[in-house]
Design a protein around this motif. Structure first.
Motif, PDB file in Angstrom:
ATOM      1  N   ARG A   1      -3.953  11.366  -4.433  1.00 13.85           N
ATOM      2  CA  ARG A   1      -5.333  10.911  -4.537  1.00 13.85           C
ATOM      3  C   ARG A   1      -5.981  11.578  -5.751  1.00 13.85           C
ATOM      4  O   ARG A   1      -5.679  12.725  -6.070  1.00 13.85           O
ATOM      5  CB  ARG A   1      -6.111  11.287  -3.274  1.00 13.85           C
ATOM      6  CG  ARG A   1      -5.454  10.919  -1.967  1.00 13.85           C
ATOM      7  CD  ARG A   1      -5.452   9.473  -1.641  1.00 13.85           C
ATOM      8  NE  ARG A   1      -6.745   9.037  -1.122  1.00 13.85           N
ATOM      9  CZ  ARG A   1      -7.063   7.757  -1.017  1.00 13.85           C
ATOM     10  NH1 ARG A   1      -6.224   6.833  -1.361  1.00 13.85           N
ATOM     11  NH2 ARG A   1      -8.230   7.411  -0.541  1.00 13.85           N
TER      12      ARG A   1
ATOM     13  N   THR B   1     -12.102   8.606  -9.601  1.00 15.47           N
ATOM     14  CA  THR B   1     -12.247   7.614 -10.662  1.00 15.47           C
ATOM     15  C   THR B   1     -12.926   8.250 -11.867  1.00 15.47           C
ATOM     16  O   THR B   1     -13.548   9.312 -11.766  1.00 15.47           O
ATOM     17  CB  THR B   1     -13.093   6.416 -10.187  1.00 15.47           C
ATOM     18  OG1 THR B   1     -14.423   6.874  -9.935  1.00 15.47           O
ATOM     19  CG2 THR B   1     -12.507   5.748  -8.949  1.00 15.47           C
TER      20      THR B   1
ATOM     21  N   ASP C   1     -17.635   7.307  -5.944  1.00 16.54           N
ATOM     22  CA  ASP C   1     -16.502   6.472  -5.527  1.00 16.54           C
ATOM     23  C   ASP C   1     -15.618   7.246  -4.563  1.00 16.54           C
ATOM     24  O   ASP C   1     -15.504   8.473  -4.648  1.00 16.54           O
ATOM     25  CB  ASP C   1     -15.638   6.069  -6.738  1.00 16.54           C
ATOM     26  CG  ASP C   1     -16.248   4.950  -7.550  1.00 16.54           C
ATOM     27  OD1 ASP C   1     -17.003   4.137  -6.974  1.00 16.54           O
ATOM     28  OD2 ASP C   1     -15.959   4.883  -8.757  1.00 16.54           O
TER      29      ASP C   1
ATOM     30  N   ILE D   1      -9.018   7.510  -5.164  1.00 11.56           N
ATOM     31  CA  ILE D   1      -8.067   6.420  -5.372  1.00 11.56           C
ATOM     32  C   ILE D   1      -6.652   6.981  -5.445  1.00 11.56           C
ATOM     33  O   ILE D   1      -6.469   8.194  -5.603  1.00 11.56           O
ATOM     34  CB  ILE D   1      -8.381   5.639  -6.674  1.00 11.56           C
ATOM     35  CG1 ILE D   1      -8.323   6.574  -7.902  1.00 11.56           C
ATOM     36  CG2 ILE D   1      -9.727   4.921  -6.560  1.00 11.56           C
ATOM     37  CD1 ILE D   1      -8.403   5.869  -9.237  1.00 11.56           C
TER      38      ILE D   1
ATOM     39  N   ASP E   1      -1.840   3.388  -8.050  1.00  9.10           N
ATOM     40  CA  ASP E   1      -2.544   2.111  -8.170  1.00  9.10           C
ATOM     41  C   ASP E   1      -3.246   2.000  -9.523  1.00  9.10           C
ATOM     42  O   ASP E   1      -3.229   0.944 -10.157  1.00  9.10           O
ATOM     43  CB  ASP E   1      -3.566   1.953  -7.043  1.00  9.10           C
ATOM     44  CG  ASP E   1      -2.927   1.878  -5.663  1.00  9.10           C
ATOM     45  OD1 ASP E   1      -1.733   1.516  -5.563  1.00  9.10           O
ATOM     46  OD2 ASP E   1      -3.635   2.194  -4.682  1.00  9.10           O
ATOM     47  N   HIS E   2      -3.873   3.071  -9.953  1.00  9.64           N
ATOM     48  CA  HIS E   2      -4.552   3.090 -11.252  1.00  9.64           C
ATOM     49  C   HIS E   2      -3.553   2.817 -12.384  1.00  9.64           C
ATOM     50  O   HIS E   2      -3.788   1.972 -13.248  1.00  9.64           O
ATOM     51  CB  HIS E   2      -5.248   4.446 -11.453  1.00  9.64           C
ATOM     52  CG  HIS E   2      -5.924   4.585 -12.776  1.00  9.64           C
ATOM     53  ND1 HIS E   2      -7.261   4.332 -12.954  1.00  9.64           N
ATOM     54  CD2 HIS E   2      -5.445   4.951 -13.984  1.00  9.64           C
ATOM     55  CE1 HIS E   2      -7.578   4.532 -14.225  1.00  9.64           C
ATOM     56  NE2 HIS E   2      -6.485   4.918 -14.875  1.00  9.64           N
TER      57      HIS E   2
ATOM     58  N   ASP F   1      -9.536   1.619 -12.445  1.00 10.76           N
ATOM     59  CA  ASP F   1     -10.177   2.256 -11.288  1.00 10.76           C
ATOM     60  C   ASP F   1     -10.612   1.207 -10.263  1.00 10.76           C
ATOM     61  O   ASP F   1     -10.441   1.399  -9.059  1.00 10.76           O
ATOM     62  CB  ASP F   1     -11.383   3.090 -11.723  1.00 10.76           C
ATOM     63  CG  ASP F   1     -11.014   4.435 -12.323  1.00 10.76           C
ATOM     64  OD1 ASP F   1      -9.856   4.871 -12.148  1.00 10.76           O
ATOM     65  OD2 ASP F   1     -11.899   5.051 -12.953  1.00 10.76           O
TER      66      ASP F   1
ATOM     67  N   ALA G   1      -7.635   0.111  -8.377  1.00  7.83           N
ATOM     68  CA  ALA G   1      -7.204   1.159  -7.442  1.00  7.83           C
ATOM     69  C   ALA G   1      -8.134   1.246  -6.233  1.00  7.83           C
ATOM     70  O   ALA G   1      -7.693   1.567  -5.132  1.00  7.83           O
ATOM     71  CB  ALA G   1      -7.120   2.505  -8.160  1.00  7.83           C
ATOM     72  N   LEU G   2      -9.400   0.958  -6.427  1.00  8.21           N
ATOM     73  CA  LEU G   2     -10.372   0.994  -5.320  1.00  8.21           C
ATOM     74  C   LEU G   2     -10.268  -0.218  -4.406  1.00  8.21           C
ATOM     75  O   LEU G   2     -10.443  -0.109  -3.200  1.00  8.21           O
ATOM     76  CB  LEU G   2     -11.803   1.073  -5.868  1.00  8.21           C
ATOM     77  CG  LEU G   2     -12.294   2.437  -6.320  1.00  8.21           C
ATOM     78  CD1 LEU G   2     -13.564   2.301  -7.145  1.00  8.21           C
ATOM     79  CD2 LEU G   2     -12.503   3.362  -5.138  1.00  8.21           C
TER      80      LEU G   2
END
Length: 148
Positions: free
Chosen positions: A76, A79, A89, A92, A96-97, A133, A136-137
């Motif tokens: 984790r 952002t 935020d 994330i 994923d980012h 970002d 990813a979110l």
């Protein structure tokens, strides 16, 4: 999307970004004697070099290669907007980012790096970083320009 069309698009995108991928491969291979570990992450469409020994920490993507200073992309992080105190935020997943950047590279190919630098480089103001970002979110929105 039909599976055959998806495979063709992925092959075309990976081919289009080969010059960037080669930059990542050179950097990743250079890190192997210094402790970097290499593995393929199918879901991220990338060859990942974990424990990459240089840099301030975190990850950087070049085409279908991700250079990462930590042990795993499955961590984790915050952002860019959160770090800049623009908003609050949720954390994330770094993977994923970075996957969003892989997708961006596969569309823009050799144009990605000049455009990324033109839009501000590693910065909260860079639309490529904000899109990564966002992806990813939410799992959506990796493209840096809104759809009409």
């Amino acid at each position: 999307m039909h599976p055959a069309v998806r495979v063709a698009a992925l092959v075309l995108g990976a081919t289009w970004t080969v010059p960037n991928t080669l930059i990542g491969l050179v950097g990743g291979i250079a890190g192997l004697p210094f402790g970097a570990h290499c593995r393929w992450r199918r879901d991220d469409l990338a060859l990942v070099f974990d424990r990459w020994p240089w840099g301030p920490g975190g990850a950087i993507t070049f085409g279908n290669v991700i250079l990462h200073t930590g042990d795993s992309l499955d961590v984790r992080c915050t952002t860019y907007a959160h770090r800049a105190a623009w908003c609050e935020d949720a954390p994330i997943q770094l993977a994923d980012h970075e996957r969003a950047h892989v997708y961006q590279y596969m569309v823009l190919g050799p144009l990605f790096l000049p455009m990324y630098l033109l839009f501000g480089g590693v910065s909260v103001r860079n639309r490529f970083e904000r899109a990564a970002d966002r992806y990813a979110l939410t799992g959506r929105g990796w493209w840096p320009w809104p759809r009409p």
